[in-house]
Scaffold this motif. Structure first.
Motif, short mmCIF file in Angstrom:
data_model
loop_
_atom_site.label_atom_id
_atom_site.label_comp_id
_atom_site.label_asym_id
_atom_site.label_seq_id
_atom_site.Cartn_x
_atom_site.Cartn_y
_atom_site.Cartn_z
N ARG A 127 0.81 -1.20 0.00
CA ARG A 127 0.00 0.00 0.00
C ARG A 127 0.85 1.27 0.00
N GLY A 128 2.02 1.19 0.67
CA GLY A 128 2.88 2.36 0.73
C GLY A 128 3.41 2.76 -0.63
N GLU A 129 3.52 1.82 -1.60
CA GLU A 129 4.02 2.14 -2.92
C GLU A 129 2.99 2.87 -3.77
N ASN A 130 1.72 2.76 -3.36
CA ASN A 130 0.65 3.32 -4.18
C ASN A 130 0.08 4.61 -3.64
N THR A 131 0.55 5.06 -2.46
CA THR A 131 0.00 6.28 -1.87
C THR A 131 1.14 7.22 -1.57
N SER A 132 1.19 8.30 -2.27
CA SER A 132 2.28 9.27 -2.09
C SER A 132 1.81 10.56 -1.44
N HIS A 173 0.53 11.09 1.45
CA HIS A 173 0.87 11.19 2.86
C HIS A 173 2.21 10.51 3.13
N ALA A 174 3.17 10.75 2.30
CA ALA A 174 4.48 10.13 2.47
C ALA A 174 5.14 10.55 3.76
N GLY A 175 4.70 11.69 4.33
CA GLY A 175 5.30 12.16 5.57
C GLY A 175 4.76 11.47 6.80
N THR A 176 3.76 10.59 6.66
CA THR A 176 3.22 9.88 7.81
C THR A 176 4.28 8.97 8.39
N SER A 177 4.46 9.04 9.71
CA SER A 177 5.47 8.22 10.37
C SER A 177 4.94 7.71 11.69
N MET A 178 5.72 6.87 12.38
CA MET A 178 5.26 6.26 13.61
C MET A 178 6.40 6.10 14.59
N SER A 179 6.08 6.31 15.89
CA SER A 179 7.06 5.98 16.92
C SER A 179 6.70 4.62 17.48
N CYS A 180 7.69 3.94 18.09
CA CYS A 180 7.45 2.57 18.52
C CYS A 180 7.28 2.49 20.02
N SER A 237 -6.05 -4.70 15.06
CA SER A 237 -5.75 -6.02 15.63
C SER A 237 -6.45 -7.05 14.76
N ASP A 238 -5.67 -7.86 14.05
CA ASP A 238 -6.23 -8.79 13.06
C ASP A 238 -6.03 -10.23 13.52
N GLY A 239 -6.38 -10.51 14.78
CA GLY A 239 -6.31 -11.86 15.31
C GLY A 239 -4.91 -12.45 15.23
N PRO A 240 -4.77 -13.67 14.67
CA PRO A 240 -3.44 -14.31 14.60
C PRO A 240 -2.49 -13.59 13.65
N ARG A 241 -3.00 -12.71 12.81
CA ARG A 241 -2.13 -11.97 11.89
C ARG A 241 -1.41 -10.81 12.59
N GLY A 242 -1.78 -10.53 13.84
CA GLY A 242 -1.06 -9.54 14.62
C GLY A 242 -1.63 -8.14 14.51
N PHE A 243 -0.80 -7.18 14.91
CA PHE A 243 -1.18 -5.77 14.95
C PHE A 243 -0.46 -5.02 13.83
N TYR A 244 -1.14 -4.06 13.20
CA TYR A 244 -0.49 -3.24 12.19
C TYR A 244 -1.21 -1.91 12.06
N THR A 245 -0.48 -0.93 11.54
CA THR A 245 -1.06 0.37 11.26
C THR A 245 -1.33 0.49 9.76
N ASN A 246 -2.07 1.52 9.39
CA ASN A 246 -2.33 1.75 7.96
C ASN A 246 -1.48 2.91 7.46
N THR A 247 -0.32 3.14 8.10
CA THR A 247 0.56 4.20 7.66
C THR A 247 1.19 3.86 6.31
N ASP A 248 1.81 4.83 5.69
CA ASP A 248 2.44 4.65 4.38
C ASP A 248 3.96 4.77 4.54
N PRO A 249 4.76 3.69 4.58
CA PRO A 249 4.35 2.29 4.50
C PRO A 249 3.75 1.80 5.81
N PRO A 250 3.06 0.63 5.79
CA PRO A 250 2.46 0.10 7.02
C PRO A 250 3.53 -0.39 7.98
N VAL A 251 3.13 -0.55 9.23
CA VAL A 251 4.05 -1.03 10.27
C VAL A 251 3.38 -2.16 11.03
#
Length: 515
Positions: A282-287, A289-296, A410-424
């Protein structure tokens, strides 16, 4: 003639005698919004009930903060101090006016209250005046740390905090107690006089395991956050990673047996690989919001009570509720309906609900319960915010940051992820049972907290515009529902003392009534 001269001299001496007024030598420090007592008393003690007591600001003698005369508070007063000023005891041992205590009590302090206050006391033949200096402070928010990997292998850590006064200082330190040099620090003053601070530093993974950022005032009051460098998770889109993937795919294509096994494994895992691949691409197709970032993940406790000072009431908007969702009468509890039929094997992205509240500025905090009694924590959910009007949620491709969606899933056994660009993708242990959400619209930050563990989980940074509304998706098949909590109001600090005389009270005889 000699007798007349003696009388005149005595009268001159008598009228020139001054009262000895005493105040503390050091400034009085208090926080904005709080109540403070400015001590002032007569020495040696004498009954001040029959004296004039006047508190005033610089060059405002005739427009006082408070005027006590003829045994009661007068209505002559600076308008900004009306209903905020009174006479009070400087200590529990004070005898009040009858012992010469003429201290001033101020409520609901503002930044404009900072500076000198004059304590003026006068009698029929004497007077005295001294100055008390008031310093106003504001303790800001707990710093939010945001790491970003650099091309040279180091990690750039950004530290942000807001709501300070006066200008705070920032210090960085490693887990070994070594002071780290900041790459830069900036301060910004808002329209409300509050100061926001932003500092950053670049650290090598071999230099420190834990990095702390402290924001402090001259009084020693501080807020601090720490981050574990090795816990940083980032969706890297390095060209070397892309090359490695290409080589693996090439080997699989060239080997017939490998290709068959690869396809067979894909069938066993079903839609899991497809969903994660969609997120990674998804991150390759959305430019936009390229500045979207995340802290851990941040190591260390979070002050949940401080976050709750920004609590707002959130309810579900029934008008924009997916038909296969069920909501309680108070619009606080949300779950999937028993008649829901999923359209595929992946996460049911279409089961979205939206908050009835809109936000265009400021900081707003709410909490969501993800576990009810005698049931395991929810495995499937989406919680975040969405730009108002962007209510198309057919599948994962519609829920991107460029489309105005920001959330943690929270996607069950698939774990946790964000919809940031790129995802985390993240590993959150234990699974959150109560999730806190802080939207800092002005600074473009959406933060998530494990309230039960009192831990900061992550912060998504972006550039918000327009109205934002809360976003909820309860998933499908869980025993537990999503429950939006009613948060308790912050406990107000106990007042240091009660007002003795106030211009809002009818006081016929101040000395007799109060003392």
């Amino acid at each position: 003639m000699l007798w007349i001269i003696i009388v005149l001299l005595n009268l001159l001496i008598e009228t020139s005698v001054s009262l000895t007024v005493v105040v503390p030598p050091d400034p009085i420090v208090a926080h904005v919004g709080s109540t403070v007592t400015l001590p002032c008393w007569i020495s040696p003690p004498e009954n001040a009930g029959a004296l004039e007591i006047r508190w005033y600001r610089q060059d405002q003698f005739s427009n006082p903060v408070l005027l006590y005369n003829h045994g009661k508070i007068q209505d002559i007063q600076e308008e900004s101090y009306r209903n905020r000023s009174s006479l009070a005891l400087r200590s529990d041992q004070s005898g009040g006016l009858k012992d010469g205590d003429v201290s001033l009590r101020l409520e609901k302090l503002t930044f404009q209250d900072e500076g000198p206050f004059h304590c003026y006391v006068s009698g029929e033949h004497s007077y005295g005046s001294e100055e008390v200096v008031l310093k106003i402070m504001a303790l800001g928010s707990t710093p939010v740390l945001s790491p970003e990997s650099l091309d040279d292998g180091r990690v750039n850590i950004s530290c942000r905090s807001s709501g300070w006064y006066p200008e705070p200082s920032v210090s960085w330190m490693s887990d070994e107690g070594r002071v780290l040099r900041p790459g830069g620090t900036s301060h910004t003053r808002g329209a409300d006089e509050m100061i926001s601070v932003h500092s950053w530093t670049a650290v090598s993974l071999s230099d420190a395991q834990l990095v702390s950022c402290s924001v402090s005032l001259r009084t020693g009051e501080l807020k601090e956050s720490s981050i574990h460098i090795q816990a940083i998770c980032s969706g890297s889109s390095s060209p070397w990673n892309a090359l490695s993937i290409s080589l693996i795919v090439l080997i699989c294509v060239l080997g017939l047996i490998g290709l068959i096994l690869y396809k067979y494994r894909g069938k066993l895992k079903g839609h899991e690989e497809e969903t994660l691949a969609d997120l990674e691409n998804r991150g390759e197709n959305t430019s936009d919001h390229a500045g979207t970032s995340m802290s851990c993940i941040v190591v260390g406790d979070t002050n949940i009570e401080e976050l709750r000072k920004h609590a707002v009431e959130i309810t579900i908007d029934r008008e924009r509720l997916h038909p296969d969702l069920r909501v309680s009468d108070n619009c606080k509890i949300l779950r999937d309906g028993s008649e829901y039929k999923p359209t595929g094997e992946g996460f049911p992205y279409e089961l979205c609900a939206y908050g009835a509240q809109r936000f265009t500025s400021g900081r707003h905090y709410w909490e969501v319960e993800l576990k009810q009694a005698n049931t395991p924590p929810k495995n499937f959910w989406i919680i975040g915010v969405v730009k108002h009007g962007n209510f198309t949620t057919r599948d994962s491709s519609a829920l991107t940051a460029s489309a105005g969606f920001w959330f943690l899933c929270s996607d069950g056994p698939r774990g946790f992820y964000t919809n940031t660009d790129p995802p985390v993708k993240l590993s959150l242990t234990p699974r959150p049972e109560r999730l806190g959400v802080l939207l800092d619209y002005d600074h473009g930050e959406l933060s998530f907290y494990n309230v039960t563990e009192r831990k900061h989980l992550l912060t998504i940074s972006s550039r918000f515009s327009g109205s934002l509304v809360p976003l909820f998706n309860p998933g499908a098949g869980d025993q537990s529902s999503i429950k939006i909590l009613d948060l308790p109001k912050p406990v107000e600090p106990a007042e240091p003392s009660q007002p003795l005389l106030s211009n809002t009270a009818a006081v016929e005889s101040a000395v007799e009534l109060v003392y």
